[in-house]
Design an enzyme around this catalytic site. Structure first.
Site, PDB file in Angstrom:
ATOM      1  N   THR A 183       0.840  -1.202   0.000  1.00 39.97           N
ATOM      2  CA  THR A 183       0.000   0.000   0.000  1.00 39.97           C
ATOM      3  C   THR A 183       0.873   1.249   0.000  1.00 39.97           C
ATOM      4  O   THR A 183       1.711   1.430   0.875  1.00 39.97           O
ATOM      5  CB  THR A 183      -0.903   0.020   1.243  1.00 39.97           C
ATOM      6  OG1 THR A 183      -1.705  -1.160   1.242  1.00 39.97           O
ATOM      7  CG2 THR A 183      -1.792   1.248   1.238  1.00 39.97           C
ATOM      8  N   CYS A 206      -3.326  -1.576   7.910  1.00 40.62           N
ATOM      9  CA  CYS A 206      -4.081  -1.076   6.751  1.00 40.62           C
ATOM     10  C   CYS A 206      -4.927   0.130   7.110  1.00 40.62           C
ATOM     11  O   CYS A 206      -4.558   1.257   6.839  1.00 40.62           O
ATOM     12  CB  CYS A 206      -4.949  -2.192   6.169  1.00 40.62           C
ATOM     13  SG  CYS A 206      -4.026  -3.465   5.291  1.00 40.62           S
TER      14      CYS A 206
END
Length: 439
Positions: free
Chosen positions: A125, A265
């Site tokens: 990410t 996350c």
């Protein structure tokens, strides 16, 4: 040609980074008959995999024992691969700015071992632009090759949900992108080998990068709203869980609930998005506000605990508090960025040294990261207060009588039970006379 070479075992696929994302991915491709090289710099992790042990609990020990993945710490093995997937973590620094060291370091390793004609796909990410503006120059420098001529890149954000037995790699639709149409087509064909529900191609790498940070930011903001409601309802003496249950009877309710928002996350990705936005002159008004609310929930739970101890007539500093669960989510050993630690820190400010118990946590990893020691379930005794912080199946299976055995021998009205995840039956607990609080 590249796809055919993989399927015909003329070349290999390499996964760089064998954590909660990379390892299941490597095992999945190996199941489809692809020659897979699983690389990680962590020698102890590689030794566990070689010995048939799955420390992530994502695929299980049996799958690790039976897989044909070639687990290695030798980066030169990557040279055998024509398709390379980078799946390393992307954490944040203390000041909430992106820590790109893992992905930069992985790019250096891949660059040093990059073969001509290869495709490199990033799953880590990142904010839009990192793959092309930061990773590609590193790959070119270390390999001496030219991107777009000698090798090609793409981006396909990971969507694995650790500890979730329902939403798995195979049945979560996967975003795929490439530097050009031809590269994207190859990447799509390769991932479709393991993604049963198919892939979702997008027009550019930056778009794919944006999708990842935005989908988690959206979830973060929605949970922040519920957390803010929980704090207000606590002052109003209204049970938040009951309000949420009633609200969810409407067809368009979103189903979000208050809670501790940590992990690698949802608790991190919004900062990647706002970091790049601020570089472009836009200062987030909603996303960072949501992050502030969610980052404060550990302290809120701890303060609510102190209040309940006081109301129960306890000497706060002398109270024995047992915390059940330290991971960032249920049924998962991952303790990275766990907001339970914020509860621990706040309690310590009041002079309380809580007993920490978690049968699923990565004990060594937790103690190394936070400096706290985990205790066994046998030490859950003589408690003045029990905080159920994580809804592990081991805790959900316990009866109220089981929890009662963890307390000191005293009147139920003096027993403080803090249920962060609302796993107990409120009516049963309150009718038994416990001092009960839930988020």
């Amino acid at each position: 040609m590249l796809f055919n070479d993989l399927v015909e075992k003329k070349s290999s696929l390499a996964v760089v980074g064998l954590g909660y994302v990379g390892m299941p991915l490597a095992v999945a491709f190996a199941k489809k008959g692809i020659k897979v090289i699983g690389f990680d710099t962590n020698e102890s992790k590689i030794d566990l995999y070689k010995n048939g042990i799955d420390p992530t609990h994502e695929v299980g020990d049996e799958a690790i024992r039976n897989t044909e993945v070639e687990f290695t710490c030798d980066s030169s093995e990557i040279k055998k691969a024509s398709f390379i997937i980078v799946a390393v973590p992307t954490p944040i620094n203390q000041d909430h700015t992106p820590d790109l060291y893992p992905v930069e370091s992985a790019s250096e390793i891949v660059g040093k071992n990059l073969s001509k004609g290869s495709v490199v796909v990033y799953e880590s990410t990142v904010y839009p632009g990192v793959t092309e503006d930061i990773c590609v120059p590193i790959l070119e420098k270390e390999s001496g090759l030219k991107c777009g001529t000698d090798f090609f890149i793409g981006y396909s954000p990971e969507r694995i949900n650790p500890g979730d037995p329902v939403h798995r790699l195979e049945n979560i639709r996967k975003i795929v992108s490439g530097m050009n149409q031809e590269t994207r087509d190859v990447i799509e064909k390769v991932y479709n080998l393991v993604i049963e529900v198919g892939t979702y191609p997008v027009s550019s790498i930056k778009t794919a990068e944006a999708i990842k940070v935005v989908e988690n930011s959206q979830r973060d903001i929605n949970i922040a709203f519920m957390n803010e409601l929980a704090m207000v309802f606590d002052r109003m003496n209204i049970d938040t869980a009951e309000v949420v249950a009633g609200m969810n009877t409407k067809w368009n309710a979103l189903g979000f609930r208050p809670g501790l928002v940590g992990g690698h996350c949802i608790g991190v990705d919004p900062y990647y998005f706002t970091y790049e936005a601020e570089k472009l002159g836009y200062h987030s008004q909603i996303i960072l506000a949501g992050r502030k609310v969610n980052d404060g929930m550990g302290s809120f739970v701890a303060d609510a605990t102190i209040k309940q101890l006081v109301l129960a007539g306890k000497a706060v500093r002398d109270s024995k508090v047992v915390i059940l669960g330290v991971t960032f989510k249920e049924d998962c050993p991952d303790t990275r960025n766990s907001k339970v630690e914020d509860i621990v820190k706040r309690l310590k400010e009041y002079g309380i040294k809580p007993v920490l118990i978690d049968p699923q946590a990565d004990e060594k990893g937790y103690e190394h990261e936070y400096g706290n020691t985990l205790s066994s379930m046998d030490e859950a005794n003589d408690a003045d207060c029990i905080i159920i912080a994580v809804a592990h199946k081991e805790f959900k299976q316990l009866s109220l009588n089981d929890y009662d055995h963890m307390f000191k021998d005293m009147d139920n009205s003096e027993k403080v039970l803090i249920d962060v995840k609302s796993i107990l039956n409120k009516e049963e607990v309150e009718s038994a006379g416990y001092r009960y609080w839930r988020l």
